[in-house]
Design a protein around this motif. Structure first.
Motif, short mmCIF file in Angstrom:
data_model
loop_
_atom_site.label_atom_id
_atom_site.label_comp_id
_atom_site.label_asym_id
_atom_site.label_seq_id
_atom_site.Cartn_x
_atom_site.Cartn_y
_atom_site.Cartn_z
N SER A 1 9.91 -16.24 -7.15
CA SER A 1 10.93 -15.23 -6.90
C SER A 1 10.29 -14.07 -6.15
CB SER A 1 11.55 -14.74 -8.21
OG SER A 1 10.59 -14.05 -8.97
N VAL A 2 11.13 -13.34 -5.44
CA VAL A 2 10.62 -12.17 -4.73
C VAL A 2 11.63 -11.03 -4.89
CG1 VAL A 2 10.12 -11.17 -2.46
CG2 VAL A 2 9.25 -13.44 -3.04
N ALA A 3 11.13 -9.89 -5.34
CA ALA A 3 11.96 -8.70 -5.40
C ALA A 3 11.41 -7.73 -4.37
CB ALA A 3 11.90 -8.08 -6.78
N SER A 4 12.31 -7.13 -3.62
CA SER A 4 11.79 -6.26 -2.57
C SER A 4 12.67 -5.03 -2.41
CB SER A 4 11.75 -7.02 -1.25
OG SER A 4 13.04 -7.48 -0.94
N MET A 5 12.03 -3.96 -2.02
CA MET A 5 12.75 -2.75 -1.71
C MET A 5 12.12 -2.15 -0.46
SD MET A 5 13.75 0.29 -4.20
CE MET A 5 12.16 1.04 -4.19
N LEU A 6 12.90 -2.09 0.59
CA LEU A 6 12.37 -1.57 1.85
C LEU A 6 13.12 -0.28 2.18
CD1 LEU A 6 12.43 -4.81 4.05
CD2 LEU A 6 10.71 -4.07 2.39
N THR A 7 12.36 0.73 2.57
CA THR A 7 13.01 1.94 3.05
C THR A 7 12.80 1.99 4.55
OG1 THR A 7 12.21 2.86 0.99
CG2 THR A 7 13.30 4.37 2.49
N LEU A 8 13.89 1.93 5.25
CA LEU A 8 13.81 1.87 6.71
C LEU A 8 14.42 3.14 7.30
CD1 LEU A 8 15.06 -1.78 7.31
CD2 LEU A 8 12.70 -0.99 7.07
N ASN A 9 13.83 3.56 8.41
CA ASN A 9 14.40 4.67 9.14
C ASN A 9 14.49 4.25 10.59
OD1 ASN A 9 15.26 7.07 10.11
ND2 ASN A 9 13.59 8.30 9.21
N ASN A 10 15.68 4.07 11.09
CA ASN A 10 15.87 3.56 12.44
C ASN A 10 15.06 2.29 12.70
OD1 ASN A 10 17.72 5.39 13.38
ND2 ASN A 10 16.11 6.90 13.88
N ALA B 1 7.67 0.24 1.46
CA ALA B 1 8.04 -1.12 1.07
C ALA B 1 7.40 -1.44 -0.26
CB ALA B 1 7.56 -2.11 2.12
N ARG B 2 8.17 -2.07 -1.09
CA ARG B 2 7.60 -2.62 -2.33
C ARG B 2 8.04 -4.07 -2.40
NH1 ARG B 2 5.89 1.31 -6.19
NH2 ARG B 2 6.13 -0.16 -7.90
N ILE B 3 7.07 -4.95 -2.48
CA ILE B 3 7.37 -6.38 -2.50
C ILE B 3 6.63 -6.99 -3.69
CG2 ILE B 3 7.13 -8.57 -1.26
CD1 ILE B 3 7.25 -6.92 1.33
N VAL B 4 7.38 -7.65 -4.54
CA VAL B 4 6.78 -8.21 -5.74
C VAL B 4 7.14 -9.70 -5.86
CG1 VAL B 4 6.51 -7.95 -8.23
CG2 VAL B 4 7.08 -5.97 -6.84
N LEU B 5 6.13 -10.50 -6.11
CA LEU B 5 6.35 -11.93 -6.25
C LEU B 5 6.34 -12.33 -7.73
CD1 LEU B 5 5.14 -11.50 -3.34
CD2 LEU B 5 4.36 -13.88 -3.50
N GLY B 6 7.30 -13.15 -8.10
CA GLY B 6 7.36 -13.63 -9.47
C GLY B 6 7.10 -15.12 -9.55
N ALA B 7 6.66 -15.57 -10.71
CA ALA B 7 6.42 -16.99 -11.00
C ALA B 7 5.29 -17.59 -10.17
CB ALA B 7 7.69 -17.82 -10.85
N VAL B 8 4.48 -16.73 -9.56
CA VAL B 8 3.35 -17.25 -8.79
C VAL B 8 2.04 -17.02 -9.52
CG1 VAL B 8 4.47 -17.01 -6.55
CG2 VAL B 8 3.15 -15.09 -7.48
N ALA B 9 2.06 -16.22 -10.57
CA ALA B 9 0.84 -15.85 -11.28
C ALA B 9 1.21 -15.50 -12.71
CB ALA B 9 0.20 -14.64 -10.59
N PRO B 10 0.23 -15.32 -13.57
CA PRO B 10 0.54 -14.97 -14.95
C PRO B 10 1.34 -13.69 -15.07
CG PRO B 10 -1.72 -15.71 -14.76
CD PRO B 10 -1.20 -15.60 -13.37
N GLU B 11 1.28 -12.85 -14.06
CA GLU B 11 2.09 -11.64 -14.09
C GLU B 11 2.71 -11.47 -12.70
OE1 GLU B 11 -1.32 -9.39 -15.28
OE2 GLU B 11 -1.48 -8.47 -13.32
N PRO B 12 3.72 -10.62 -12.60
CA PRO B 12 4.30 -10.40 -11.27
C PRO B 12 3.21 -9.87 -10.34
CG PRO B 12 5.70 -9.46 -12.98
CD PRO B 12 4.43 -9.86 -13.66
N VAL B 13 3.26 -10.27 -9.08
CA VAL B 13 2.20 -9.89 -8.14
C VAL B 13 2.76 -8.96 -7.08
CG1 VAL B 13 0.64 -10.74 -6.36
CG2 VAL B 13 0.93 -12.04 -8.47
N ARG B 14 2.22 -7.80 -7.03
CA ARG B 14 2.65 -6.85 -6.01
C ARG B 14 1.91 -7.20 -4.72
NH1 ARG B 14 2.97 -0.78 -6.26
NH2 ARG B 14 3.68 -0.44 -4.12
N ALA B 15 2.67 -7.37 -3.63
CA ALA B 15 2.05 -7.77 -2.36
C ALA B 15 1.63 -6.53 -1.59
CB ALA B 15 3.02 -8.63 -1.56
N ARG B 16 0.58 -5.89 -2.05
CA ARG B 16 0.19 -4.58 -1.48
C ARG B 16 -0.18 -4.66 0.00
NH1 ARG B 16 -1.02 -2.82 -6.66
NH2 ARG B 16 0.11 -0.90 -6.99
#
Ligand SMILES: Cc1cc2nc3c(=O)[nH]c(=O)nc-3n(C[C@@H](O)[C@@H](O)[C@H](O)COP(=O)(O)OP(=O)(O)OC[C@H]3O[C@@H](n4cnc5c(N)ncnc54)[C@H](O)[C@@H]3O)c2cc1C
Ligand code: FES
Ligand code: FES
Lengths: 182, 336, 762
Positions: free
Chosen positions: B256-265, B271-286
């Motif tokens: 799963s992927v949860a994401s929040m992007l703040t865009l201006n024009n 951006a915050r992007i987090v991957l689920g079910a890929v690791a023992p804990e959710p993984v933030r894609a820094r």
């Protein structure tokens, strides 16, 4: 163990705990314990309905929350009776498949009749759970779309693939209700 | 189920007191949708002596919003969260994550607190006792995670969780537990930078979901989740929760992927992007988040970010496909 | 079409409809018994081990425990084909194998007692798949079966039971071929038909040697026969059927759970219920057989088959009961779909240390075809032929024939199904959509559409004998004596319709006995596709027989000849002279008439089902979505339109089409545990993912049936899986040869994922 705990524990057990709830309009009260007619803390609602109250219409298939065949309506919501502890049902109002008929006339609920008219079952094992899920859903949303019905029933396992006929059965109730409304 | 004692707690304090009375041998029961399955199948190393029911505590099921953000009581039901107008309107990622959980009936019963604190769904760990179980995996006193030699199609592609809480070195630990974090909502909460308020502390979701081979969260055995706080999301933030499964509904995420992007024009401000079910804990894609910042978001940026998001992955024998799917989900999170 | 019937072909209410929708239909677990004990099974944690020691003293001492049985405590009762597997043995052969049985006053106590039994095992090396089982020097699962090869043939099908197909001259056939394809392909995901109701039994033993059994089986009379042999022909058995919560062919063989209940009842003198949990149902009850074929197929440019040569490897799990029968029927079914003059198709049945395979809808034929059609596809691709045309061309036609299960050759005397196939293709739009092999029908960005087709048919519409009685009462009612339990097909209601049609009385005038082997005559069971043709014919014959008796009785009173009489609504009259009539009441209140009907096996007709499927493949994630299914068949005469619709929709369930999409039993290759023995990890189709489903049903009267009908319910599932494989291969433009086509496999096929340990051998 601390003194506190025994205090708390005695508070509950000494006052012989009771659990009371209404099933299909009838109130039942049980004492908590492990004797014959008592409710053990480990009993699930599906077990109590079937083995204590003799309401065999509620079917248990997976006993693990994954198939919907044990669905009953509790305080208006469709819940899985295999994943509810009876001891936690105090004060609840529960309807099972046996409680859908009109208590006075004995007439079938329109959903039940529609399931018959559309032969919306094959082996019938999933049927009580389907009907209870549909019933709770239509109570909340009497004029749903077909997609909404599918979504509402999406947790109900039917291996015979009566889905298409079930959808028609539920839609036809919706359409009839709609006509009455007009 | 095997016998246990049962107590209805009338207040949080009473629940905590009962938990500590039982010295780690009692469990909280909220909706029960996860716990009762685990008890029935006798998956716990130690069967609890008692259950502490917290449904009897009044006033824990609120969903409140104000100018600071959203506050959700631990006992708020998943169905109520899905239906909540404010969640749907302003925090739709949460509504989507909650909607993606299990089935309508389960969402009628399950709570958000229980969702965050639920036990892992690894099929070795959960293997039912009564058909030749348990399988003695690392969590059950075994030497190795059963996923190492066994069928690991759904397991971690980012390494294992260590037995103790030495910090997780993604991709490196081979000795720990390869089960993935089960909660859909956890993934969304981290993306929204939520905080979890417990009876002991308040901490960012990212720190709350720190997995060891024994637990997917940092909760102590006498600690309760009280509330989830989500800060007001930035204006114009694009939220998305995407969950890949073999079929819908019921299934836990394959990725799963949860994401929040703040865009201006069209330019990515945050951006915050987090991957689920890929690791023992959710993984933030820094890394992925970083490469996007300040750039005009387009398909190339999305592809580049997706590569970064999965850069450290080290799939097991049977789950390389998860890497590919995760990339696709990240790409879609950024670029349609 | 054809005759204008009063009941047949009309939509009527299922007889048990009200019970089903009000929750009062009684399934096994709903029956109540006085003094009932509950039985539980202790199961093995090892795939292969010897039991060195069992200490049951602690379990026996637990209050409420009434019996604990181990292999040392029971008679030498055995099942399987050949009969080599003890009900409890000193050896365990799969993870989940029965080690001990407990009966106690409650389920909870029984479960607690299981934990108190101490077992010492000597673990043996296990063979979890056919490759390891067949290796030279592999550990033996049974001393009696060298090489882990189970002997072929079942005595149930006679001394010449079909064990393979040999005819003509394959070398000559290959010499005549324009293209030859060769390969090894499997259908080895051992999916589970998975009826909602788990299996179980209640037994009540009476000393010295009688037992009454209630079970989840839909074939009580067959159980009586099966168990008679299992119990060393020393026990008198009465079997009673009730509502069955789905079977899909699986519950015709519940001998183990039945034997557990019987043994415990025998040990305690009380009725004992053993009800499997869902996970026991999934991990310790039967699965589909594992199927793999290595074969060569020769074909001419016009699609004519010239030779089929190869070996079918059948993985039966740790024992076999029906596997030999499935091999026989499956081989015959392959001949029905692939008419070819030259054959040399052998087979090997292999024992492995996993849960057993058994009877399932599609009974061998589905499993064989799912492995065979991929090879046929290679040949069709080489010859650039449209698979629809080739399948249609090679399906049996009047004048054709096949070997059937008893080893005999049968000349086909049914209809030509080409019309139904053509109609199906037209409805589906096959001609417009077919773009050639490995070519998608359409490409929309990352999504690709593909189509596939499959066909299946079965000559066991007329298998095995059936008997029924119909009794007339002077009050104008009739009672059907028939040993059939309702398991979802609605056949019991159909039988009432058939009798109503023959006797011309309203449906509510007809009652049926329970399925009770003490009351009813012999009936093999509603298995295969025999419900309509075989059982239906027995019922019809019984009704005709009693009608004849009625007329013989009434004729002198009316001064007419029996053949001049007719009856409608309980009144007998002289044809053309309705005023010359007598009510059935003329029989007198002290008389009933009984008609006997029998059906003799007849393998000269078969049914046919063609499935067309359209899938969408997401080339990014590898996800396959089933968009549309068209099923084409000819039933001769529809008996019940709604029942038929349900049966055909069933193509999606019971390990049918979806066994190519996401259904599989996941056996942990390192330990032998079934990892997905629950309804979450075993994938099944939900309401939110229904494809468009269309049926094309022709009614070309079948000359052999009184009402011209033939059953098709069973075969709905079978052509689907290989059609899906074909469709997905076409969509992505490269071959997929493993079931199911999960995302990992699709991504590997299109080169997005490299090595995968899963099914990556070939
Ligand atoms: C068929 C099925 C499908 C499912 N699919 C999904 C899915 O797709 N995604 C997903 O995320 N989940 C899924 N689940 C898991 C589902 O049980 C959880 O999502 C659910 O939210 C748990 O909530 P609950 O209130 O029922 O928790 P419970 O079962 O009551 O509790 C779960 C655990 O949390 C602890 N706990 C509960 N509340 C608190 C609290 N306030 N503080 C501290 N500890 C607490 C309990 O002690 C217990 O250990 C599925 C479950 C089933 C049975
Ligand atoms: S029996 Fe309760 S959900 Fe399956
Ligand atoms: S009708 Fe049989 S499972 Fe639904």
């Amino acid at each position: 163990m601390t003194a506190n705990k025994s205090d708390r524990v005695t508070r509950e057990t000494a006052a012989t705990r009771h659990v009371g709830f209404t099933v299909n309009g009838q109130y039942h009260e049980f004492r908590v314990g492990s004797g014959g007619i008592e409710i053990s803390p480990t009993h699930t609602l599906s077990w109590t309905l079937r083995e204590v109250l003799g309401l065999m219409g509620t079917k248990v298939s997976c006993d693990s929350g994954a198939c919907g065949s044990c669905t009953v309506i509790m305080d208006g919501k469709a819940v899985l009776s295999c994943k509810v502890l009876t001891i936690e049902c105090d004060g609840k109002t529960i309807t099972t498949i046996e409680g859908l008929r009109d208590p006075k006339t004995g007439a079938l609920d329109p959903i039940q009749q529609s399931f018959i008219d559309h032969t919306a079952f094959q082996c019938g094992y999933c049927t009580p759970g389907m009907i209870m899920t549909a019933k709770a859903f239509l109570n909340e949303n009497p004029q749903p779309t077909e997609e909404e019905i599918k979504d509402a029933l999406s947790g109900n396992f039917c291996r015979c693939i009566s889905h298409y006929q079930v959808i028609r059965a539920v839609m036809s109730v919706v359409e009839k209700e709609g006509e009455h409304g007009r | 189920m095997k016998q246990f004692e049962h107590h209805d707690a009338l207040s949080i304090e009473e629940a905590v007191a009962l938990l500590s009375d039982y010295e780690g041998k009692a469990k909280i029961i909220a909706g029960g949708t996860d716990l009762l399955g685990a008890l029935r199948d006798e998956v716990f190393l130690e069967y609890p002596e008692a259950l502490i029911n917290i449904k009897t505590i009044d006033g824990l099921d609120y969903i409140r919003s104000d100018e600071k953000g959203l506050a959700i009581g631990a006992m708020a039901g998943l169905a109520d969260i899905v239906k909540s107008p404010v969640v749907k309107k302003e925090y739709q990622m949460l509504a989507e994550a909650a909607y993606s959980v299990a089935t309508p009936q389960i969402r009628n019963m399950a709570t958000i607190g229980g969702n965050l604190a639920q036990d892992v769904r690894c099929w070795f760990y959960r293997y039912p006792r009564r058909i030749g179980g348990p399988m003695v995996c690392l969590r059950k006193g075994g030497k190795f995670c059963s996923a190492l030699a066994g069928d690991n199609r759904y397991h971690s592609i980012f390494g294992a969780a260590a037995l103790s809480d030495i910090s997780l070195d993604l991709g490196k630990v081979r000795k720990g537990c390869f089960a993935v974090g089960p909660s859909d909502i956890a993934v969304a909460l981290i993306a929204m930078d939520a905080s979890i308020v417990t009876t002991k502390r308040s901490l960012p979701a990212e720190l709350f979901f720190k997995a060891t081979a024994l637990s997917s969260t940092v909760l102590d055995s006498d600690e309760l989740v009280k509330e989830i706080e989500i800060p007001k999301l930035p204006m114009g933030a694009v939220q998305r929760y995407d969950k890949f499964t073999l079929r819908k509904p019921i299934d836990f995420a394959v990725v799963s992927v949860a994401s929040m992007l703040t865009l201006n024009n069209g330019v990515c401000e945050d951006a915050r992007i987090v991957l689920g079910a890929v690791a023992p804990e959710p993984v933030r894609a820094r890394k992925a988040e970083q490469v996007m910042k300040g750039r005009i978001v387009d398909e190339d940026v999305a592809l580049e970010a997706a590569e970064h998001a999965l850069a450290g992955s080290s799939p097991l024998r049977m789950n390389e496909y998860k890497v590919e799917i995760a990339k696709v989900l990240v790409k879609h999170a950024i670029w349609g | 079409m054809g005759d204008d019937y009063r009941f047949i072909g009309k939509a009527t209410q299922r007889r048990d409809a009200v019970e089903i929708v009000t929750g009062t239909a009684l399934y096994l677990d709903d029956l109540r018994f006085q003094n009932l004990l509950h039985g539980k099974v202790l199961r093995s944690p090892h795939a292969h081990a010897l039991i060195k020691k069992i200490d049951k003293s602690k379990a026996e001492a637990l209050p409420g425990v009434k019996a604990v049985l181990t292999w040392q405590d029971i008679p030498d009762w055995k099942g399987g084909t050949p009969r080599k597997l003890r009900v409890l043995d000193k050896k365990v052969r799969y993870v989940g194998d029965a080690v001990a049985l407990v009966a106690a006053s409650t389920e909870e106590i029984a479960r607690e007692a299981l934990d108190l039994i101490e077992v010492e095992y000597q673990v043996l090396p296990a063979v979890l798949d056919m490759d390891s089982a067949l290796k030279h020097g592999a550990p033996l699962i049974y001393d009696e079966f060298p090489g882990n090869i189970i002997p072929g043939g079942t005595i149930a099908f006679g001394p010449n039971c079909l064990k393979g197909v040999v005819m003509g001259d394959v070398e000559k056939g290959f010499a005549e071929a324009d293209v030859i394809a060769e390969g090894t392909f499997g259908y080895e995901n051992i999916p589970n038909a998975l009826p909602p109701e788990p299996v179980g039994a209640v037994a009540m033993w009476e000393e010295p040697n009688k037992v009454t059994l209630w079970s989840t089986s839909q074939a009580p009379y067959m159980d009586k026969g099966t168990l008679f042999h299992v119990f060393n022909r020393q026990v008198e058995i009465r079997c009673i059927g009730n509502h069955v919560g789905g079977s899909f062919g699986t519950k015709i063989m519940c001998w183990q759970v039945q034997a557990y209940a019987v043994l415990l009842s025998r040990a305690t003198g009380k009725p004992v219920k053993v009800m499997f949990t869902k996970e026991e149902h999934m991990a310790a009850f039967t699965l589909r057989i594992g199927s793999r074929i290595h074969a060569r197929v020769g074909m001419k440019k016009d699609g004519t088959l010239t030779a089929i040569h190869g070996t079918w490897y059948v993985d039966s799990g740790y024992y076999s009961f029906t596997t030999q029968a499935q091999v026989a029927v499956g081989s015959g079914e392959l001949m029905i779909m692939a008419q070819c003059p030259n054959w040399d198709l052998k087979n090997i049945i292999v024992a492995t240390n996993r849960n057993a395979s058994g009877s399932t809808r599609g009974f061998g034929g589905q499993e064989l075809k799912c492995s065979f059609i991929p090879i046929l596809s290679l040949a069709m691709e080489k010859a650039a032929l449209d698979p629809f045309e080739v399948l249609k061309k090679n399906y049996v036609k009047p004048g054709g024939g096949y070997f059937w299960r008893d080893g005999n050759w049968y000349q086909y005397r049914g209809i030509d199904y080409s019309a139904a196939m053509d109609k199906g293709a037209e409805q589906f739009g096959w001609k417009e959509k077919w773009k050639g092999w490995l070519t998608p029908t359409a490409v929309n960005g990352t999504k690709r559409l593909g189509i596939g087709v499959g066909v299946h048919g079965n000559a066991d519409v007329g298998e095995d004998s059936a008997e029924a009685y119909v009794q007339l009462d002077c009050n104008g009612t009739a009672t059907i004596f028939l040993c059939a339990a309702e398991h979802g097909t609605g056949q019991k209601s159909n039988y009432a319709k058939l009798v109503a049609e023959v006797l011309q009385i309203p449906l509510d005038r007809i009652s049926m006995t329970p399925a009770d082997s003490l009351i009813t005559p012999f009936e093999f069971g509603p298995v295969g596709s025999r419900g309509t043709y075989a059982i239906g014919s027995a019922v019809i014959n019984a009704a005709e027989d009693v009608k004849r008796r009625l007329f013989e009785f009434v004729a002198p009173k009316l001064g007419a000849e029996p053949q001049d009489l007719e009856t409608v609504d309980g009144v007998v009259f002289v044809k053309g002279y309705p005023e010359k009539s007598l009510k059935w009441r003329a029989l007198g209140y002290d008389r009933t008439l009984l008609g006997h009907g029998r059906f003799e096996p007849d393998f000269t007709v078969c049914n046919c089902m063609m499935s067309f499927v359209e899938v969408e493949v997401d080339t990014e994630t590898g996800k396959v979505t089933l968009l549309r299914v068209v099923l084409a068949t000819d039933v001769g005469q529809i008996i019940d339109p709604q029942g038929l619709e349900g049966q055909l929709n069933g193509a999606l369930g019971s390990a049918g089409i979806d066994s190519a999409i996401f259904e599989e039993t996941i056996l942990n290759h390192s330990t032998g545990h079934i990892l997905n023995a629950n309804l979450m990890d075993y994938k099944w189709r939900t309401f939110t993912e229904l494809p468009a489903m269309e049926h094309v049903v022709l009614e070309t009267p079948m000359p052999t049936h009184r009402f011209h009908a033939v059953g098709v319910g069973e075969v709905a599932t079978s052509p689907g899986p290989s059609a899906v494989l074909m469709a997905v291969s076409n969509a992505v433009g490269s071959w997929l040869h493993e079931y199911p086509v999960t995302p990992d496999r699709v991504l590997r096929a299109i080169g997005k994922v490299g090595y995968s340990a899963r099914g990556g051998k070939k």
